[in-house]
Design a protein around this motif. Structure first.
Motif, PDB file in Angstrom:
ATOM      1  N   LYS A  75      -2.064   9.100   5.192  1.00  0.00           N
ATOM      2  CA  LYS A  75      -2.502   8.542   3.902  1.00  0.00           C
ATOM      3  C   LYS A  75      -3.286   7.253   4.116  1.00  0.00           C
ATOM      4  N   GLU A  99      -5.600   4.691  -3.522  1.00  0.00           N
ATOM      5  CA  GLU A  99      -6.799   5.533  -3.460  1.00  0.00           C
ATOM      6  C   GLU A  99      -7.108   6.144  -4.816  1.00  0.00           C
ATOM      7  N   ASP A 112      -1.969   6.304  -1.030  1.00  0.00           N
ATOM      8  CA  ASP A 112      -2.390   7.343  -1.961  1.00  0.00           C
ATOM      9  C   ASP A 112      -2.478   6.769  -3.371  1.00  0.00           C
ATOM     10  N   SER A 117      -6.706   8.384   5.265  1.00  0.00           N
ATOM     11  CA  SER A 117      -7.490   8.890   4.139  1.00  0.00           C
ATOM     12  C   SER A 117      -8.056   7.736   3.318  1.00  0.00           C
ATOM     13  N   PHE A 118      -7.256   6.723   3.077  1.00  0.00           N
ATOM     14  CA  PHE A 118      -7.705   5.542   2.342  1.00  0.00           C
ATOM     15  C   PHE A 118      -8.871   4.877   3.055  1.00  0.00           C
ATOM     16  N   ILE A 160     -13.794   2.965   0.761  1.00  0.00           N
ATOM     17  CA  ILE A 160     -13.037   1.774   0.408  1.00  0.00           C
ATOM     18  C   ILE A 160     -13.097   0.800   1.579  1.00  0.00           C
TER      19      ILE A 160
END
Length: 392
Positions: free
Chosen positions: A236, A172, A169, A239-240, A245
């Motif tokens: 997390k 990110e 997080d 999500s990254f 990315i």
């Protein structure tokens, strides 16, 4: 002109601080993942990207890939690759953002599973002036410190982030153009227990709680796969992976188990078998050279503290690295590796010096702390080796 600070600030200033390292034990074992489909993208170029996906229902399935809402590719997956596949997507436009989605359609007619929507941006062309920032990452879940649901940090934007791999997080929030995973992205040689003490090196400061846990040391292919599933299952981290990315992945396997570990490394990351050392260009100012210090190193008959030190790259790879540095016209040349340069360091520094190659930066990890080492003067060098240019 891209400054050195532009490149390095993302790794040394995440703006995080520990708010609660101890946490509390959570009742009941949490699931490894709640994601239907793992996704990640990597090896981005001006016209291509690799997209890795896994069907977490663990059923023989047809896996479909959509790019910008259009079906782009499909393949069948099964237990032979642990229900994973890496799509190689080509014919893309430079410096362009795309969205993607992966769907798993079980062959037995059960309900199809969809991934979250992911996105990525292709690299700018080599003559394009483009600001760039990136992060590099290593050593995830080592020494038994896994996914703690009560662990908290204060993020760079002032928000409290709690639970699991909070570092993703934090990274990110920095919105990097890409991430370099430098190795040890799993720790297959240690379990992750329910609880363990953490210290400052001498004194016990508190208790670290893991949930979910991992109670084995990897010796089989299935064990290595389960290590990757443990880490990728963190929300997390997922999500990254999904938010624009792309990642570049290194080989960080245990040498004596390499033949068992490498297939799982390839299955769970957006890489191909022949990409263990390679380079990536990102616009006019940056080229990242990614050597592999694990697959070609000498047998470790001596420790690195006891000369003679052993070679990490081998002759062919060292020649490739020298040629890459000499031929690159990027403003900054990054050598990114899991381990610091060892036996070949003097040879490489002499080559850089003799060929007047400027703006070479070495990034490494594995030591479990952050440091910026700037060689201001050759006179400070140990071992009477002073034949290199000072960086300034």
């Amino acid at each position: 002109m891209l400054s050195l600070a532009t490149i390095l600030v993302v790794a040394f200033h995440s703006g995080t601080s520990v708010a609660n390292a101890q946490g509390n034990a959570t009742t009941g074992e949490l699931p490894i993942t709640t994601s239907n489909v793992f996704i990640s993208s990597g090896e981005v170029t001006i016209s291509s990207i690799n997209i890795m996906a896994r069907c977490n229902n663990e059923a023989d399935s047809t896996m479909k890939l959509w790019i910008d809402g259009q079906e782009r590719d499909l393949t069948d997956v099964n237990g032979d690759t642990d229900y994973t596949n890496t799509f190689v997507v080509t014919d893309l436009s430079p410096d362009t953002t795309y969205t993607y989605r992966v769907q798993c359609i079980p062959s037995d007619g059960e309900t199809a599973l969809d991934s979250v929507e992911g996105s990525f941006k292709t690299a700018p062309e080599a003559d394009e002036v483009h600001a760039v920032s990136f992060v590099w990452v290593s050593c995830l879940s080592g020494q038994g410190y896994g996914r703690n649901p009560e662990f908290e940090i204060i993020n760079s934007d002032g928000d409290t982030v709690k639970g699991g791999y909070v570092v993703f997080d934090a990274m990110e929030k920095l919105a990097p153009d890409f991430a370099v995973f430098q190795g040890d992205m799993i720790y297959a040689d240690n379990p992750i227990p329910v609880a363990l003490n953490y210290t400052n090196g001498t004194d016990v400061l508190g208790t670290w709680y893991n949930n979910p846990t991992k109670d084995f040391i990897a010796t089989t292919l299935e064990d290595f796969r389960n290590n990757w599933k443990y880490n990728h299952g963190d929300e997390k981290m997922q999500s990254f992976f999904s938010l624009k990315i792309p990642v570049y992945v290194f080989n960080g396997t245990i040498m004596k188990l390499a033949t068992t570990a490498v297939p799982a490394l390839i299955e769970f990351n957006p890489i191909e078998k022949d990409l263990m050392y390679r380079s990536q260009r990102f616009g006019k100012h940056l080229e990242t050279l990614l050597p592999d210090f694990r697959s070609y190193r000498d047998p470790p008959t001596q420790t690195i503290q006891t000369p003679p030190w052993f070679a990490l790259m081998g002759e062919d790879q060292l020649a490739w690295l020298k040629n890459g540095l000499a031929s690159s016209n990027a403003t900054w040349k990054i050598i990114s590796s899991h381990d610091p340069l060892d036996f070949e360091l003097e040879d490489l520094l002499l080559f850089i010096n003799d060929n007047n190659i400027e703006n070479v930066i070495s990034l490494s990890s594995d030591v479990h702390f952050a440091a910026h080492v700037n060689i201001l003067s050759p006179d400070r060098a140990l071992g009477n080796f002073t034949n290199f240019k000072a960086f300034g």
